[in-house]
Write a protein that holds these residues in place. Structure first.
Motif, mmCIF file in Angstrom:
data_model
loop_
_atom_site.group_PDB
_atom_site.id
_atom_site.type_symbol
_atom_site.label_atom_id
_atom_site.label_comp_id
_atom_site.label_asym_id
_atom_site.label_seq_id
_atom_site.Cartn_x
_atom_site.Cartn_y
_atom_site.Cartn_z
ATOM 1 N N ALA A 153 0.828 -1.192 0.000
ATOM 2 C CA ALA A 153 0.000 0.000 0.000
ATOM 3 C C ALA A 153 0.876 1.261 0.000
ATOM 4 N N GLN A 154 1.976 1.227 0.728
ATOM 5 C CA GLN A 154 2.858 2.398 0.769
ATOM 6 C C GLN A 154 3.496 2.618 -0.598
ATOM 7 N N GLY A 155 3.877 1.530 -1.247
ATOM 8 C CA GLY A 155 4.491 1.641 -2.572
ATOM 9 C C GLY A 155 3.529 2.222 -3.590
ATOM 10 N N ILE A 156 2.279 1.813 -3.522
ATOM 11 C CA ILE A 156 1.271 2.352 -4.434
ATOM 12 C C ILE A 156 1.057 3.831 -4.166
ATOM 13 N N ALA A 157 1.012 4.215 -2.906
ATOM 14 C CA ALA A 157 0.834 5.626 -2.555
ATOM 15 C C ALA A 157 1.988 6.469 -3.092
ATOM 16 N N LEU A 158 3.216 5.964 -2.960
ATOM 17 C CA LEU A 158 4.378 6.690 -3.480
ATOM 18 C C LEU A 158 4.324 6.788 -5.002
ATOM 19 N N ALA A 159 3.952 5.689 -5.657
ATOM 20 C CA ALA A 159 3.870 5.695 -7.116
ATOM 21 C C ALA A 159 2.807 6.682 -7.591
ATOM 22 N N LYS A 160 1.677 6.771 -6.891
ATOM 23 C CA LYS A 160 0.627 7.727 -7.260
ATOM 24 C C LYS A 160 1.130 9.154 -7.138
ATOM 25 N N GLU A 161 1.901 9.428 -6.098
ATOM 26 C CA GLU A 161 2.456 10.774 -5.917
ATOM 27 C C GLU A 161 3.373 11.146 -7.074
ATOM 28 N N LYS A 162 4.126 10.163 -7.567
ATOM 29 C CA LYS A 162 5.052 10.412 -8.673
ATOM 30 C C LYS A 162 4.352 10.360 -10.028
ATOM 31 N N GLY A 163 3.073 9.990 -10.042
ATOM 32 C CA GLY A 163 2.328 9.936 -11.286
ATOM 33 C C GLY A 163 2.578 8.676 -12.094
ATOM 34 N N LYS A 164 3.108 7.640 -11.480
ATOM 35 C CA LYS A 164 3.425 6.411 -12.202
ATOM 36 C C LYS A 164 2.345 5.350 -12.039
ATOM 37 N N PHE A 165 1.462 5.521 -11.100
ATOM 38 C CA PHE A 165 0.398 4.548 -10.860
ATOM 39 C C PHE A 165 -0.916 5.234 -11.187
ATOM 40 N N LYS A 166 -1.502 4.866 -12.310
ATOM 41 C CA LYS A 166 -2.713 5.546 -12.762
ATOM 42 C C LYS A 166 -3.925 4.638 -12.771
ATOM 43 N N GLY A 167 -3.742 3.361 -12.486
ATOM 44 C CA GLY A 167 -4.859 2.431 -12.497
ATOM 45 C C GLY A 167 -5.065 1.806 -13.868
ATOM 46 N N ARG A 168 -6.148 1.086 -13.978
ATOM 47 C CA ARG A 168 -6.456 0.349 -15.193
ATOM 48 C C ARG A 168 -6.957 1.279 -16.287
ATOM 49 N N LYS A 169 -6.688 0.917 -17.539
ATOM 50 C CA LYS A 169 -7.220 1.690 -18.659
ATOM 51 C C LYS A 169 -8.727 1.509 -18.714
ATOM 52 N N LEU A 170 -9.424 2.531 -19.187
ATOM 53 C CA LEU A 170 -10.870 2.478 -19.289
ATOM 54 C C LEU A 170 -11.295 1.471 -20.344
#
Length: 66
Positions: A1-18
């Motif tokens: 969960a911490q890794g995902i939070a860090l990746a979101k802050e850096k803009g690298k974790f955007k989730g699944r494509k629509l």
């Protein structure tokens, strides 16, 4: 969960494509049917788009009956 939070802050974790884009023909047909008075279940049967998925896209693109 911490890794995902860090990746979101850096803009690298955007989730699944629509699954559908706004101009997807099936989604446009579903919106048209819905606005013409079809129920969500009817829209699901005719287009093959899951009812919950359709609800999410209606909310996202602000599609409401008047």
């Amino acid at each position: 969960a911490q890794g995902i939070a860090l990746a979101k802050e850096k803009g690298k974790f955007k989730g699944r494509k629509l699954k559908f884009t706004e101009n997807d023909p099936r989604l446009q047909l579903a919106f048209k049917l819905y606005l013409e008075g079809a129920t969500e279940k009817d829209v699901e049967r005719q287009t093959g788009i899951n009812r919950r998925t359709f609800q999410r896209y209606r909310k996202k693109f602000n599609i409401h009956r008047t």
